[in-house]
Enzyme design. Structure first.
Site, mmCIF file in Angstrom:
data_model
loop_
_atom_site.group_PDB
_atom_site.id
_atom_site.type_symbol
_atom_site.label_atom_id
_atom_site.label_comp_id
_atom_site.label_asym_id
_atom_site.label_seq_id
_atom_site.Cartn_x
_atom_site.Cartn_y
_atom_site.Cartn_z
ATOM 1 N N ASP A 99 6.258 37.172 116.864
ATOM 2 C CA ASP A 99 6.923 37.087 115.572
ATOM 3 C C ASP A 99 6.135 36.077 114.729
ATOM 4 O OD1 ASP A 99 8.862 37.025 113.541
ATOM 5 O OD2 ASP A 99 10.484 37.228 115.003
ATOM 6 N N ASP A 200 7.558 38.267 109.685
ATOM 7 C CA ASP A 200 8.777 37.765 109.060
ATOM 8 C C ASP A 200 8.682 37.842 107.524
ATOM 9 O OD1 ASP A 200 11.296 36.222 109.737
ATOM 10 O OD2 ASP A 200 10.390 34.800 108.348
ATOM 11 N N GLU A 254 9.022 42.739 108.305
ATOM 12 C CA GLU A 254 10.408 42.622 107.869
ATOM 13 C C GLU A 254 10.377 42.614 106.351
ATOM 14 O OE1 GLU A 254 14.323 39.763 108.380
ATOM 15 O OE2 GLU A 254 12.374 38.911 107.935
ATOM 16 N N HIS A 327 18.494 39.392 115.756
ATOM 17 C CA HIS A 327 19.030 38.028 115.844
ATOM 18 C C HIS A 327 19.687 37.554 114.547
ATOM 19 C CE1 HIS A 327 15.248 37.778 113.838
ATOM 20 N NE2 HIS A 327 15.477 36.536 113.496
ATOM 21 N N ASP A 328 19.599 38.351 113.482
ATOM 22 C CA ASP A 328 20.224 37.964 112.205
ATOM 23 C C ASP A 328 21.493 38.764 111.927
ATOM 24 O OD1 ASP A 328 18.120 36.235 111.587
ATOM 25 O OD2 ASP A 328 17.022 37.772 110.483
HETATM 26 O O1 TEU Z 1 15.058 36.726 107.986
HETATM 27 C C1 TEU Z 1 14.922 37.008 106.630
HETATM 28 C C2 TEU Z 1 16.134 37.317 105.955
HETATM 29 O O2 TEU Z 1 16.119 38.013 104.979
HETATM 30 C C3 TEU Z 1 17.354 36.693 106.487
HETATM 31 O O3 TEU Z 1 17.477 35.478 105.894
HETATM 32 C C4 TEU Z 1 18.484 37.507 106.183
HETATM 33 O O4 TEU Z 1 18.694 37.585 104.822
HETATM 34 C C5 TEU Z 1 19.653 36.847 106.812
HETATM 35 O O5 TEU Z 1 19.305 36.283 108.017
HETATM 36 C C6 TEU Z 1 20.694 37.865 107.041
HETATM 37 O O6 TEU Z 1 21.725 37.204 107.625
HETATM 38 C C7 TEU Z 1 13.966 36.206 108.653
HETATM 39 C C8 TEU Z 1 14.329 35.867 110.076
HETATM 40 O O7 TEU Z 1 14.659 37.046 110.752
HETATM 41 C C9 TEU Z 1 15.412 34.849 110.066
HETATM 42 O O8 TEU Z 1 15.875 34.559 111.356
HETATM 43 C C10 TEU Z 1 14.869 33.606 109.402
HETATM 44 O O9 TEU Z 1 15.889 32.667 109.258
HETATM 45 C C11 TEU Z 1 14.275 33.909 108.029
HETATM 46 O O10 TEU Z 1 13.459 35.051 108.017
HETATM 47 C C12 TEU Z 1 13.403 32.768 107.586
HETATM 48 O O11 TEU Z 1 12.240 32.736 108.334
#
Ligand code: TEU
Length: 553
Positions: A99, A200, A254, A327-328
C-alpha cells in the site's frame, strides 16, 4: 519485463497488519503473525495479498502517514521479517502488493521536518506552502476528515495543505523531484520482489495551482480543484513508464469521486497508467453525496444500477475491481441488502459474495470478511481509536448535530468497525494475541471465528473456498459479457455472463422472503455450479438464496 496482466486472474486478500495476528504478544499484529497464517490464506484459495502500510510511521493514521518509505515499522518487525514473508508468500504462489501513500507523508518525515523549519530548504517545494489571505487560509478548502485543510505555521508565517489530518501534509507533485522520489521508491520495492501497489488516494496528487475558493459548501469544499486535477494522467503515466513497466507489476488506485470517463483514462489498456481502481459509488449506495455520515436506506435497484454502470462502462476497455469491504468501510454483514441476524447472517453473506464476485473484475476480500465478521461492539467514543471518527465528531459538534443522530452515525461510520482484531478462535483475545489488543475484540468471537469456520463444511469460509475455486476454473467469469436480466426487480439480482454457446447465469434473492422467479433463461438446460442452499427450485428462491448456473445458449 512486459506486463502479463496477471491481475485479471488474481483473487486478492487485504491484510490490515495491526489487526491480523500478533506473534510477539505486544497487542499489535505483525509480519511474523502474517507468516504464521499464510497456509490459512493459501487454503482459502487467494493468490495475492494487499498489505496495508507497514512502513515506518508515527501512526497518527495507522500507517497511512509514512515517515520512511524504505523502512519497516518496528512494531511490525524488521526488513528481514518482511523479506521472509515475501518469499514465503511466493513459495505458496501468493503475490504481494503493498500500500503506497504518495499523496502525502507524515509530518515526521525528514522532508517535511526540513521544509517546515526552513524556507530555503531543498524540501520546501516538496510540499504545498502558501501565504494566507490576510488572516485567512489561502483557500476555503476542507479535507476528507471534515477539517479545514490548511495549517498555519508561525515559523515561516505560512500555511501548508493537508487533505487529511494535519500530521499528513500533502506533497507537491508538480515538483519533478517528488515524482523522481517515488520512481525510486517503487523501484526499491519492486527490485525486492514486490508485485505491485495499491495507491492510496492517488487521484488527489495533482492540485489546481490557481488555488481558488470552492463553491460547494457541504463536504470537501473546493474538491473540484484537488480531485482528478489537471496533471493527474501525466503523472500516473510517468510513474508507470519510469518505474512500474520495468516489472511484471500491477497497480490498483484508490480513486475517490471518479466517473467512468476518469476511470477509463486511468485504466484504459493503451493508457499505461494504472491496472485498475477502487471506485466508491457502490459503497455509497446507502448514503447521500458519497458521504457516509449522511446515511440512506439501501435499495437493490440502485445497487444494480451502480454495479451495472461500471460493468458496462468497462466492458471493452479498462478493468474493474470487485469489493465491498476494506479497512475504511463498515462490515458488510447487515449492509448491502444482507441480514445481520443469527438466522440469516451466513446465508446472506454467501449471497452477497456470489452476486458481486461473479461480475467482471478482480475480487478483493478484506480480512475477516470470509468469516462474516461484524461491526465493532464498542459503544463509547473514548474507546474508539480511529482518528477520522474523532476529527469528524469535532466538526459535527461545531455544526450542532443532534446527539442521538451523531451517536448513530458515529457507530455506523467509524472505521474501527473493520479494524477489530481478526477472530481466529474463541479464546479471551480471539487467538489474535495473548495480551489485550490495541482495539477491543468483538464479543461474538465465541461463535464467529476461523477455528469454527474451518471445522464447519457449511461455513462462509468454505463457501468462499468453493467460490474462489469455481472462479479460477471458469473462463466466462473473466470474459463473459455482463447483461442485467432484471433491472427493475426489488428482490432479485439476476445477470448473465454471456459467452458463445454457453453462459453463466447468476441469480440472487436479496430478501428474507421466498421469491418467485420468472426468467426465460431458466428454461434452457443448466448445470448448478454454486448454490448456497442444498437444494434448488428454479421457480422459487428461498430467503437469500443465490446460485451460479451454467446454461446452454
Ligand atoms: O482513504 C481515503 C479516503 O478517501 C478515506 O478517507 C475515506 O474517505 C474514508 O476513510 C471513508 O471513511 C485512504 C486510506 O484508505 C485511509 O485509511 C487513510 O486514512 C486515507 O487514505 C489517508 O491516507
Amino acid at each position: 519485463m512486459n506486463n502479463t496482466r496477471w491481475y485479471k486472474d488474481a483473487i486478492i486478500y487485504q491484510i490490515y497488519p495491526r489487526s491480523f495476528k500478533d506473534s510477539d504478544n505486544d497487542g499489535f499484529g505483525d509480519i511474523k503473525g502474517i507468516i504464521e497464517k499464510l497456509d490459512y490464506l493459501k487454503n482459502l484459495g487467494i493468490n495475492c495479498v494487499w498489505l496495508s502500510p507497514v512502513y515506518r510511521s508515527p501512526n497518527r493514521d495507522n500507517g497511512y502517514d509514512i515517515s520512511d518509505y524504505c523502512a519497516i515499522q518496528e512494531m511490525f518487525g524488521t526488513m528481514d521479517d518482511f523479506k521472509l514473508m515475501l518469499s514465503e508468500m511466493h513459495k505458496r504462489g501468493i503475490r504481494l502488493i503493498m500500500d503506497l501513500v504518495m499523496n502525502h507523508t507524515s509530518d515526521q518525515h525528514p522532508w517535511f521536518q526540513s521544509a517546515l523549519n526552513d524556507i530555503n530548504s531543498p524540501y520546501r517545494d516538496y510540499y504545498i506552502f502558501r501565504k494566507g489571505k490576510g488572516k485567512k487560509a489561502p483557500t476555503n478548502w476542507t479535507g476528507f476528515f471534515g477539517q479545514n485543510s490548511w495549517e498555519y505555521t508561525s515559523k515561516t508565517d505560512s500555511y501548508y495543505l493537508h487533505l487529511f489530518t494535519k500530521e499528513q501534509p500533502d506533497l507537491n507533485w508538480d515538483n519533478p523531484k517528488v515524482r523522481e522520489e517515488f520512481v525510486n521508491i517503487i523501484k526499491f520495492w519492486c527490485d525486492m520482489g514486490v508485485d505491485g501497489f495499491r495507491c492510496d488516494v492517488i487521484n488527489l496528487i495533482s492540485k489546481d495551482q490557481r488555488f481558488l475558493d470552492g463553491k460547494n459548501k457541504i463536504f470537501l469544499v473546493g474538491k473540484k480543484y484537488y480531485i482528478n486535477g489537471p496533471h493527474l494522467h501525466e503523472y500516473l503515466h510517468q510513474i508507470n513508464k519510469e518505474a512500474l513497466s520495468d516489472y511484471d507489476s500491477m497497480t490498483v488506485g484508490e480513486t475517490v469521486f471518479s466517473s467512468i470517463d476518469d476511470i477509463l483514462k486511468m485504466t484504459g489498456e493503451d493508457r499505461e497508467e494504472l491496472s485498475m481502481v477502487f471506485n466508491f459509488d457502490h459503497t455509497s449506495v446507502d448514503n447521500f453525496f458519497g458521504v457516509k455520515w449522511f446515511m440512506r436506506r439501501f435499495s437493490l435497484r440502485r445497487w444494480k444500477k451502480i454495479l451495472g454502470h461500471y460493468q458496462q462502462g468497462l466492458q471493452n476497455n479498462g478493468w474493474n475491481s470487485l469489493f465491498y469491504e476494506n479497512h475504511d468501510q463498515r462490515r458488510s454483514v447487515g449492509r448491502f441488502g444482507t441480514d445481520g441476524s443469527k438466522q440469516y447472517r451466513e446465508i446472506s453473506a454467501k449471497m452477497l459474495a456470489t452476486s458481486v464476485y461473479f461480475l467482471k473484475g478482480t475480487p478483493f476480500i478484506y480480512e475477516g470478511q470470509e468469516l462474516g465478521m461484524t461491526n465493532t461492539d464498542i459503544t463509547k467514543l473514548e474507546d474508539i481509536q480511529d482518528v477520522e471518527t474523532h476529527d469528524i465528531y469535532k466538526t459535527a459538534k461545531k455544526l450542532h448535530m443532534p446527539k442521538g443522530y451523531l451517536k448513530k452515525t458515529i457507530a455506523n461510520g467509524t472505521r474501527d468497525n473493520a479494524r477489530t482484531p481478526m477472530q481466529w478462535d474463541d479464546s479471551e483475545y480471539a487467538g489474535f494475541s495473548k495480551v489485550k489488543p490495541w482495539l477491543k475484540v468483538n464479543d461474538n468471537k465465541l461463535y464467529i471465528n476461523a477455528q469454527i469456520a474451518i471445522s464447519d463444511p457449511d461455513s462462509i469460509y468454505h463457501y468462499y473456498q468453493r467460490l474462489i475455486k469455481l472462479r479460477k476454473s471458469e473462463p466466462l467469469v473473466k470474459d463473459g459479457i455482463y447483461i442485467d436480466l432484471k433491472k427493475k426487480d426489488r428482490h432479485i439480482y439476476a445477470y448473465l455472463r454471456k459467452g458463445q454457446g454457453e453462459s453463466l447465469l447468476v441469480i440472487a434473492n436479496y430478501s428474507k422472503k421466498e421469491v418467485k422467479v420468472k426468467l426465460k433463461e431458466l428454461s434452457k438446460p443448466y448445470k448448478i455450479l454454486l448454490n448456497n442452499y442444498s437444494n434448488f427450485n428454479p421457480l422459487l428462491f428461498k430467503p437469500y438464496q443465490s446460485v451460479v448456473l451454467k446454461i446452454k445458449e
